[in-house]
Each structure stands twice: as structure tokens, then as C-alpha cells.
Design an enzyme around this catalytic site. Sequence first.
Site, mmCIF file in Angstrom:
data_model
loop_
_atom_site.group_PDB
_atom_site.id
_atom_site.type_symbol
_atom_site.label_atom_id
_atom_site.label_comp_id
_atom_site.label_asym_id
_atom_site.label_seq_id
_atom_site.Cartn_x
_atom_site.Cartn_y
_atom_site.Cartn_z
ATOM 1 N N LYS A 14 0.837 -1.215 0.000
ATOM 2 C CA LYS A 14 0.000 0.000 0.000
ATOM 3 C C LYS A 14 0.875 1.271 0.000
ATOM 4 O O LYS A 14 0.647 2.188 -0.774
ATOM 5 C CB LYS A 14 -0.947 0.017 1.211
ATOM 6 C CG LYS A 14 -1.876 -1.194 1.284
ATOM 7 C CD LYS A 14 -2.848 -1.097 2.439
ATOM 8 C CE LYS A 14 -2.217 -1.117 3.812
ATOM 9 N NZ LYS A 14 -1.535 -2.400 4.180
ATOM 10 N N ARG A 89 -10.044 0.588 8.492
ATOM 11 C CA ARG A 89 -9.652 -0.776 8.875
ATOM 12 C C ARG A 89 -10.735 -1.477 9.668
ATOM 13 O O ARG A 89 -10.553 -2.648 10.041
ATOM 14 C CB ARG A 89 -8.406 -0.694 9.743
ATOM 15 C CG ARG A 89 -7.109 -0.930 9.034
ATOM 16 C CD ARG A 89 -6.020 -0.676 10.033
ATOM 17 N NE ARG A 89 -4.874 -1.477 9.835
ATOM 18 C CZ ARG A 89 -3.767 -1.054 9.219
ATOM 19 N NH1 ARG A 89 -3.701 0.140 8.714
ATOM 20 N NH2 ARG A 89 -2.742 -1.859 9.120
ATOM 21 N N ARG A 128 11.853 -6.201 5.486
ATOM 22 C CA ARG A 128 11.806 -4.768 5.795
ATOM 23 C C ARG A 128 12.234 -4.514 7.238
ATOM 24 O O ARG A 128 12.865 -3.523 7.547
ATOM 25 C CB ARG A 128 10.390 -4.226 5.559
ATOM 26 C CG ARG A 128 10.320 -2.723 5.754
ATOM 27 C CD ARG A 128 8.961 -2.157 5.448
ATOM 28 N NE ARG A 128 7.968 -2.634 6.397
ATOM 29 C CZ ARG A 128 6.676 -2.343 6.323
ATOM 30 N NH1 ARG A 128 6.229 -1.612 5.325
ATOM 31 N NH2 ARG A 128 5.836 -2.803 7.213
ATOM 32 N N ARG A 134 10.862 -0.511 12.473
ATOM 33 C CA ARG A 134 9.479 -0.715 12.940
ATOM 34 C C ARG A 134 9.423 -1.938 13.841
ATOM 35 O O ARG A 134 9.701 -3.055 13.406
ATOM 36 C CB ARG A 134 8.531 -0.893 11.741
ATOM 37 C CG ARG A 134 8.103 0.430 11.146
ATOM 38 C CD ARG A 134 7.176 0.245 9.977
ATOM 39 N NE ARG A 134 5.938 -0.469 10.298
ATOM 40 C CZ ARG A 134 4.899 -0.531 9.497
ATOM 41 N NH1 ARG A 134 4.929 0.082 8.332
ATOM 42 N NH2 ARG A 134 3.823 -1.200 9.849
ATOM 43 N N ARG A 146 -0.931 -9.349 13.366
ATOM 44 C CA ARG A 146 -1.464 -8.325 12.456
ATOM 45 C C ARG A 146 -2.335 -8.955 11.380
ATOM 46 O O ARG A 146 -3.365 -8.408 10.988
ATOM 47 C CB ARG A 146 -0.314 -7.530 11.817
ATOM 48 C CG ARG A 146 0.308 -6.533 12.793
ATOM 49 C CD ARG A 146 1.711 -6.119 12.378
ATOM 50 N NE ARG A 146 1.769 -5.292 11.207
ATOM 51 C CZ ARG A 146 2.898 -5.074 10.497
ATOM 52 N NH1 ARG A 146 4.019 -5.635 10.862
ATOM 53 N NH2 ARG A 146 2.870 -4.298 9.450
HETATM 54 P P1 AP5 Z 1 4.668 -1.570 1.892
HETATM 55 O O1 AP5 Z 1 4.473 -0.760 0.650
HETATM 56 O O2 AP5 Z 1 5.261 -0.876 3.062
HETATM 57 O O3 AP5 Z 1 3.326 -2.313 2.296
HETATM 58 P P2 AP5 Z 1 2.105 -1.816 3.191
HETATM 59 O O4 AP5 Z 1 0.920 -2.514 2.680
HETATM 60 O O5 AP5 Z 1 2.098 -0.313 3.233
HETATM 61 O O6 AP5 Z 1 2.607 -2.452 4.563
HETATM 62 P P3 AP5 Z 1 2.545 -1.908 6.045
HETATM 63 O O7 AP5 Z 1 3.280 -2.888 6.906
HETATM 64 O O8 AP5 Z 1 3.031 -0.513 6.105
HETATM 65 O O9 AP5 Z 1 1.057 -2.056 6.277
HETATM 66 P P4 AP5 Z 1 0.281 -2.090 7.583
HETATM 67 O O10 AP5 Z 1 -1.087 -2.041 7.071
HETATM 68 O O11 AP5 Z 1 0.606 -3.185 8.538
HETATM 69 O O12 AP5 Z 1 0.921 -0.848 8.328
HETATM 70 P P5 AP5 Z 1 0.320 0.533 8.766
HETATM 71 O O13 AP5 Z 1 1.458 1.458 8.802
HETATM 72 O O14 AP5 Z 1 -0.886 0.898 7.993
HETATM 73 O O15 AP5 Z 1 5.559 -2.832 1.475
HETATM 74 C C1 AP5 Z 1 6.007 -3.743 2.433
HETATM 75 C C2 AP5 Z 1 7.431 -4.197 2.043
HETATM 76 O O16 AP5 Z 1 7.343 -4.934 0.829
HETATM 77 C C3 AP5 Z 1 8.394 -3.049 1.776
HETATM 78 O O17 AP5 Z 1 9.674 -3.382 2.248
HETATM 79 C C4 AP5 Z 1 8.392 -2.906 0.250
HETATM 80 O O18 AP5 Z 1 9.605 -2.394 -0.237
HETATM 81 C C5 AP5 Z 1 8.146 -4.339 -0.179
HETATM 82 N N1 AP5 Z 1 7.386 -4.426 -1.440
HETATM 83 C C6 AP5 Z 1 6.373 -3.623 -1.857
HETATM 84 N N2 AP5 Z 1 5.908 -4.021 -3.049
HETATM 85 C C7 AP5 Z 1 6.635 -5.124 -3.384
HETATM 86 C C8 AP5 Z 1 6.615 -5.993 -4.516
HETATM 87 N N3 AP5 Z 1 5.765 -5.841 -5.540
HETATM 88 N N4 AP5 Z 1 7.478 -7.038 -4.528
HETATM 89 C C9 AP5 Z 1 8.358 -7.238 -3.490
HETATM 90 N N5 AP5 Z 1 8.438 -6.426 -2.413
HETATM 91 C C10 AP5 Z 1 7.571 -5.382 -2.365
HETATM 92 O O19 AP5 Z 1 -0.187 0.183 10.263
HETATM 93 C C11 AP5 Z 1 0.719 -0.138 11.295
HETATM 94 C C12 AP5 Z 1 -0.068 -0.233 12.607
HETATM 95 O O20 AP5 Z 1 -0.662 1.046 12.909
HETATM 96 C C13 AP5 Z 1 -1.265 -1.219 12.592
HETATM 97 O O21 AP5 Z 1 -0.866 -2.537 12.904
HETATM 98 C C14 AP5 Z 1 -2.167 -0.603 13.680
HETATM 99 O O22 AP5 Z 1 -1.689 -0.914 14.955
HETATM 100 C C15 AP5 Z 1 -1.968 0.908 13.467
HETATM 101 N N6 AP5 Z 1 -2.965 1.471 12.521
HETATM 102 C C16 AP5 Z 1 -2.704 2.039 11.311
HETATM 103 N N7 AP5 Z 1 -3.842 2.443 10.729
HETATM 104 C C17 AP5 Z 1 -4.840 2.131 11.585
HETATM 105 C C18 AP5 Z 1 -6.262 2.277 11.516
HETATM 106 N N8 AP5 Z 1 -6.857 2.817 10.442
HETATM 107 N N9 AP5 Z 1 -6.974 1.828 12.572
HETATM 108 C C19 AP5 Z 1 -6.387 1.284 13.676
HETATM 109 N N10 AP5 Z 1 -5.055 1.104 13.777
HETATM 110 C C20 AP5 Z 1 -4.290 1.519 12.741
#
Ligand code: AP5
Length: 192
Positions: A14, A89, A128, A134, A146
Site C-alpha cells: 500500500k 480498517r 523490511r 518498525r 497483524r
Molecule cells: P509496503 O508498501 O510498506 O506495504 P504496506 O501494505 O504499506 O505495509 P505496512 O506494513 O506498512 O502495512 P500495515 O497495514 O501493517 O501498516 P500501517 O502502517 O498501515 O511494502 C512492504 C514491504 O514490501 C516493503 O519493504 C516494500 O519495499 C516491499 N514491497 C512492496 N511491493 C513489493 C513488490 N511488488 N514485490 C516485493 N516487495 C515489495 O499500520 C501499522 C499499525 O498502525 C497497525 O498494525 C495498527 O496498529 C496501526 N494502525 C494504522 N492504521 C490504523 C487504523 N486505520 N486503525 C487502527 N489502527 C491503525
Amino acid sequence: MFNLVLFGPPGSGKGTQSDKLVAKYGVFHISTGELLREEIAQKTPLGIEAKKFMDRGKLVPDEVVIGMVDSFFEKHKDAKGFLFDGFPRTVAQAEALDKLLDLKEMQLDAVLALQVSEEELIKRLLERGKTSGRSDDTNEEVIRKRFAVYNNETQPVADYYKKEEKFYAIKGEGSVAEIFAALCSEIDKRIM
Ligand code: AP5
């Protein structure tokens, strides 16, 4: 201009794809994960509270996240379109988003959902975790938590948008460029 949700499990790409979409279409990027990590870095009361949930792989409570999105909207009153990443979410967050957009006389145009196998997700997140700093990436148990939270609390959001006929699945495996091309094709076909 459009309002789009980029949906998908942790590690589905994402954040990676959001950066490219923002550069191409000029929409405002709102990542609730990034906003929360900024609060943690600044050691605000909200950040200190949120960290307790994030370190365990749990969702931060709805009212905290919705309040944060609301103030983001207030700060960007002139924005013509938003790309939501990691939000909504829960179904409560999806309902709150409808209301917030309604107040701005806007609506959500589409939800693009990146589909990636759990095996590939774990591989990406552990990789990552070696450099991201992180805490929720380094421990496989937290990563699995997660996923469980995603399946239990976030998957129902997909059904919410399927009923509204706004949900489109996109293959999230392959090169970053291939996935970006598939997202752009969907956006250009359905929204622009
Ligand atoms: P990346 O692009 O970072 O993927 P992502 O989907 O953004 O992953 P996140 O881990 O950031 O998602 P998340 O939903 O857990 O985290 P968030 O910050 O929202 O890619 C991941 C890796 O893969 C990278 O190293 C990238 O380089 C690699 N990659 C990408 N594309 C690739 C490809 N095609 N091939 C190979 N490699 C690739 O949330 C974190 C925490 O915050 C949650 O657990 C929760 O506690 C809290 N939180 C956030 N939002 C909310 C909400 N709305 N409500 C409640 N809690 C929330």
C-alpha cells in the site's frame, strides 16, 4: 480528482504504491500508520497510547484514528482528492469516512485491494524489519497477529464496499511497476 482507498493486508504494498499514485495523480496521501508513527516519534500523548497497540499488532481504537483523520481533513480543506492508505480498517471507520466525506460534499470513488499470499507478506515484512526500525516488523509472532487482526476486523470492510459496488481486487504480486500499471489501468478505466 478522486477519493480512493488502497486496501490490503500488512506488507501488501500500500505504502509503496501510494507514493507512485500520489506522484502521478496529485491526490493527497493519508496513511494512518504514518500519522501514528509521527505521533510516536514526537512522543505525544496520542503516540504514547497508540504505541501500546501497534507494538502488539493490534488496531489503535477507532475514536483515536477517526479523530486523527478528521483533523487531517481540517488541515487540508482545499484538497480535491485523497488516497487513503491503511484506513478504513474497521466497519466503524468506513462509516465514519462516509460521513467525513459527506461533510466535504465528496464521496469515495473506489477501493482497490491488493491481493498477496501470506507467505509472500511474511517474507516482505521480515525483510523490511531488518532496516525499517518498525518494532511490529521484526517479530514473526506480531506479524501473524497483524494478519489475524486483518482477517477478523478489516476483512468485513471489504464486504462493506462490495455491497456498495466500489471494491476491485488487484493482483499484488509481481514487480512494483507491474502492480502500479494494473492500479493505474483500473483508476483510468473506472474513475478518471
Ligand atoms: P509496503 O508498501 O510498506 O506495504 P504496506 O501494505 O504499506 O505495509 P505496512 O506494513 O506498512 O502495512 P500495515 O497495514 O501493517 O501498516 P500501517 O502502517 O498501515 O511494502 C512492504 C514491504 O514490501 C516493503 O519493504 C516494500 O519495499 C516491499 N514491497 C512492496 N511491493 C513489493 C513488490 N511488488 N514485490 C516485493 N516487495 C515489495 O499500520 C501499522 C499499525 O498502525 C497497525 O498494525 C495498527 O496498529 C496501526 N494502525 C494504522 N492504521 C490504523 C487504523 N486505520 N486503525 C487502527 N489502527 C491503525
